[in-house]
Every structure is written in C-alpha cells, then in structure tokens.
Design a protein around this motif. Sequence first.
Motif, mmCIF file in Angstrom:
data_model
loop_
_atom_site.group_PDB
_atom_site.id
_atom_site.type_symbol
_atom_site.label_atom_id
_atom_site.label_comp_id
_atom_site.label_asym_id
_atom_site.label_seq_id
_atom_site.Cartn_x
_atom_site.Cartn_y
_atom_site.Cartn_z
ATOM 1 N N ALA A 94 23.340 42.817 2.849
ATOM 2 C CA ALA A 94 24.942 42.471 3.179
ATOM 3 C C ALA A 94 24.853 41.102 4.102
ATOM 4 N N GLU A 95 24.509 40.989 5.045
ATOM 5 C CA GLU A 95 24.685 39.896 6.027
ATOM 6 C C GLU A 95 23.904 38.701 5.368
ATOM 7 N N THR A 96 22.523 38.963 4.695
ATOM 8 C CA THR A 96 21.888 37.895 4.102
ATOM 9 C C THR A 96 22.488 37.292 2.900
ATOM 10 N N ARG A 97 23.355 38.256 2.226
ATOM 11 C CA ARG A 97 24.202 38.080 0.947
ATOM 12 C C ARG A 97 25.025 36.766 1.603
ATOM 13 N N ALA A 98 25.924 37.135 2.629
ATOM 14 C CA ALA A 98 27.057 36.327 3.168
ATOM 15 C C ALA A 98 26.351 34.973 3.481
ATOM 16 N N LEU A 99 25.268 34.785 3.992
ATOM 17 C CA LEU A 99 24.620 33.390 4.551
ATOM 18 C C LEU A 99 24.182 32.800 3.339
ATOM 19 N N LEU A 100 23.599 33.420 2.555
ATOM 20 C CA LEU A 100 22.942 32.718 1.147
ATOM 21 C C LEU A 100 24.163 32.108 0.288
ATOM 22 N N GLY A 101 25.232 32.799 0.388
ATOM 23 C CA GLY A 101 26.459 32.381 -0.921
ATOM 24 C C GLY A 101 25.971 33.289 -2.057
ATOM 25 N N ASP A 102 26.659 32.902 -3.128
ATOM 26 C CA ASP A 102 26.705 33.722 -4.286
ATOM 27 C C ASP A 102 25.776 33.461 -5.236
ATOM 28 N N ALA A 137 12.426 35.706 3.903
ATOM 29 C CA ALA A 137 13.399 35.181 5.346
ATOM 30 C C ALA A 137 13.962 36.269 6.056
ATOM 31 N N LEU A 138 13.949 36.290 7.104
ATOM 32 C CA LEU A 138 14.714 37.635 8.104
ATOM 33 C C LEU A 138 15.757 36.849 8.914
ATOM 34 N N GLY A 139 15.494 35.888 9.820
ATOM 35 C CA GLY A 139 16.480 35.348 10.696
ATOM 36 C C GLY A 139 17.521 34.289 10.096
ATOM 37 N N PRO A 140 18.622 34.194 10.477
ATOM 38 C CA PRO A 140 19.617 33.316 9.928
ATOM 39 C C PRO A 140 19.107 31.915 9.639
ATOM 40 N N ARG A 141 18.263 31.337 10.547
ATOM 41 C CA ARG A 141 17.615 29.754 10.089
ATOM 42 C C ARG A 141 17.026 29.596 9.023
ATOM 43 N N MET A 142 15.925 30.908 8.812
ATOM 44 C CA MET A 142 15.476 31.079 7.493
ATOM 45 C C MET A 142 16.042 31.400 6.449
ATOM 46 N N ALA A 146 14.863 29.168 -4.565
ATOM 47 C CA ALA A 146 15.612 29.897 -5.421
ATOM 48 C C ALA A 146 16.420 30.965 -4.746
ATOM 49 N N GLY A 147 15.808 31.343 -3.530
ATOM 50 C CA GLY A 147 16.471 32.647 -2.882
ATOM 51 C C GLY A 147 15.807 33.059 -1.817
ATOM 52 N N ALA A 148 15.871 34.167 -1.236
ATOM 53 C CA ALA A 148 15.365 34.893 -0.280
ATOM 54 C C ALA A 148 14.714 36.390 -0.706
ATOM 55 N N PHE A 149 13.632 36.701 0.037
ATOM 56 C CA PHE A 149 13.140 37.674 -0.084
ATOM 57 C C PHE A 149 12.667 38.732 1.136
ATOM 58 N N PRO A 150 13.663 39.329 1.739
ATOM 59 C CA PRO A 150 13.574 39.966 3.021
ATOM 60 C C PRO A 150 13.032 41.140 2.949
ATOM 61 N N ARG A 196 10.327 43.488 14.817
ATOM 62 C CA ARG A 196 11.036 44.181 15.831
ATOM 63 C C ARG A 196 12.338 43.336 16.169
ATOM 64 N N ARG A 197 11.926 42.075 16.302
ATOM 65 C CA ARG A 197 13.308 41.257 16.625
ATOM 66 C C ARG A 197 14.379 41.435 15.767
ATOM 67 N N ASN A 198 13.984 41.534 14.482
ATOM 68 C CA ASN A 198 15.182 41.513 13.382
ATOM 69 C C ASN A 198 15.823 43.075 13.512
ATOM 70 N N TRP A 199 15.087 44.051 13.835
ATOM 71 C CA TRP A 199 15.823 45.262 13.833
ATOM 72 C C TRP A 199 16.509 45.424 15.110
ATOM 73 N N LEU A 200 16.197 44.979 16.168
ATOM 74 C CA LEU A 200 16.831 45.027 17.416
ATOM 75 C C LEU A 200 18.353 43.946 17.017
ATOM 76 N N ARG A 201 17.996 42.917 16.484
ATOM 77 C CA ARG A 201 19.259 42.046 16.041
ATOM 78 C C ARG A 201 20.195 42.819 15.188
ATOM 79 N N ALA A 202 19.953 44.025 14.533
ATOM 80 C CA ALA A 202 20.574 44.668 13.707
ATOM 81 C C ALA A 202 21.136 46.004 14.224
ATOM 82 N N GLY A 203 20.959 46.098 15.484
ATOM 83 C CA GLY A 203 21.635 47.035 16.223
ATOM 84 C C GLY A 203 20.705 48.190 16.707
ATOM 85 N N PHE A 204 19.513 48.270 16.042
ATOM 86 C CA PHE A 204 18.560 49.356 16.558
ATOM 87 C C PHE A 204 18.053 48.925 17.954
#
Length: 290
Positions: free
Chosen positions: A170-178, A143-148, A157-161, A215-223
């Motif tokens: 850190a952003e992914t952790r916030a979306l996933l929860g603990d 998963a990269l984007g918020p919906r995924m 079980a979780g995400a493998f970005p 590319r979309r994910n890096w641009l979303r991150a501020g690159f």
Amino acid sequence: MSSTSSEVGPTPAIGRYGVFRSLADVEPEARGEAVAELDELGYGAVWLGHTTVEEAAPLVGAAPRITVATGIHSIWRQEAADAARHFGRLEEEHPQRFLLGLGVSHPQMVSGYRRPYTAMAAYLDELDDPATFVPPRSRMLAALGPRMVRLARERAAGAFPYLVTAEQVAETRALLGDSPVLAPELGVVTEDDPARARKLAREALSVYLQLTNYRRNWLRAGFTEEDLADGGSDRLVDALFAWGDDARIRERFAEFRAAGADHVALQVFDGSPTGALPHRGWREVARLLD
C-alpha cells in the motif's frame, strides 16, 4: 537523460498473477517445459530469479502467451549496452513478451557495491540512449526504499518489490501513483499446519535475513531486531508468506490486491526437495486464482 513509461507503447501484459522462480539450477529442456506448464495453468508471467536477458531469452519462445521477466537482472552483472543488445534481438523475435526487471542486488553479494541509487539511475540513462535503447514500458525496478520506488515511477513501467508485506504494498502504491505497474512478490506455502508452514517459510527466508537491504526495509516497516532473529518471528513470517487452507491463501491474495497490487508474483513452496520444481504447488495455487 530521463523518460517515462508513457512515452513508448504499452507494457507487456502480465495478468493478475505470475510465478517467481529461479530456473538456473534446472536442466535447459526442463526450463522450457516449466514455462509452458505455467502458461497452460493460466499464469500471466514468470519472473526468473537472478538471471540475464540472454539467459531468459530461450524461454520466451517456450510458450505462446506468458510474459517472461527477469526478477532480477543485476545491474552489476552485465553492462547496460550488452543487456540492451540482447533485449533488442529478443524484442524483434517476440514483441512485448519480455520485461527487463532490474535491481541493485546487495552489498553482501556484489564486490565493489556502491551508491545503488546513483548506479541504477546511470544504468537507466544508458538504456534511454538511442544507441542502447530499452523502452521504459519494458523495464521494471526491484524497488524497496522510497527513492527507488520514485525512480521506478519516473523511469520504468513500475516496481517489483520482493519480500514485502501488504502494508508495504500500500505504501509503494501511494508513492508510485495510479498508473505505474505494481507487481510485488508473495511467498505461498501450500500447507495448513502452522508449524510445518512456518518451517518451510523460514527455510526460504533464511538467506534473506542476512541481507542488509531487506533487513533495513523490514525495520522501516515496524519490525524489530527481535523479529529478524532466530529465523524470523511468527509475526514476520506470517506477514511475508501466505499459508493455510484455500480460503486463507485466497484472503492473502485479495489483501495484496486491495493494497494496490496490479499483479502478484507468487513464489510457491510445496515441500518439494531442494532444487525440485514445485509442480504440485503450482497446480494447487492455480486453482485459487481469481
């Protein structure tokens, strides 16, 4: 139909660190030897790039402890029912030693690529069906984007970005929860000369700079587009790869874990020739693990 990772048993143990590597270009006997070596070095998981369950299955028995994961099994490459059938056989032979890492790949690599989120949700629906069941505890989403990421939280079980920065972890952790597992990939270049390290990193990065999802994910991150041009800026390369002396590489591992990673899948580059396994790098990196 939907389900959550809490409904069925524990997730296979993967430890704090693993190795990401495609073994498709390696002779079958050498694949098993590589997995056994990684197990002996203390890595908790091996993430096999772009493979299927049946291709990964022979490697689960190659070592006594290490968890084998697909990283990724493309949902476009094999029907869910076939993946589930191979998974069931493997789970009977080696219980809780395998993780099915699922991903939607990229439009540049898949003919007929369409609505990836909808396609992934439908694939998971099939895996939830009692007739083709793969328990959520044994599924991970690339998963990269918020919906995924939210889908990974709810249906796996979780995400493998892959190819993400510590800030994105850190952003992914916030979306996933603990509770869900967060297991990002991190490239590691065992080189402390900046020019040489960045050259090796850019060689590894080159193909991914052409892929829309990254590319979309890096641009979303501020690159910026400038960061993605000409092989990637130093800023991009340094954010996506760990390199330097032992202390600096350890700092990057700690940075990913402090950002919320439960497990870090390390893709090691030690300057070995194309197609050769980085045995030296695996040993060097194993010394740095906490």
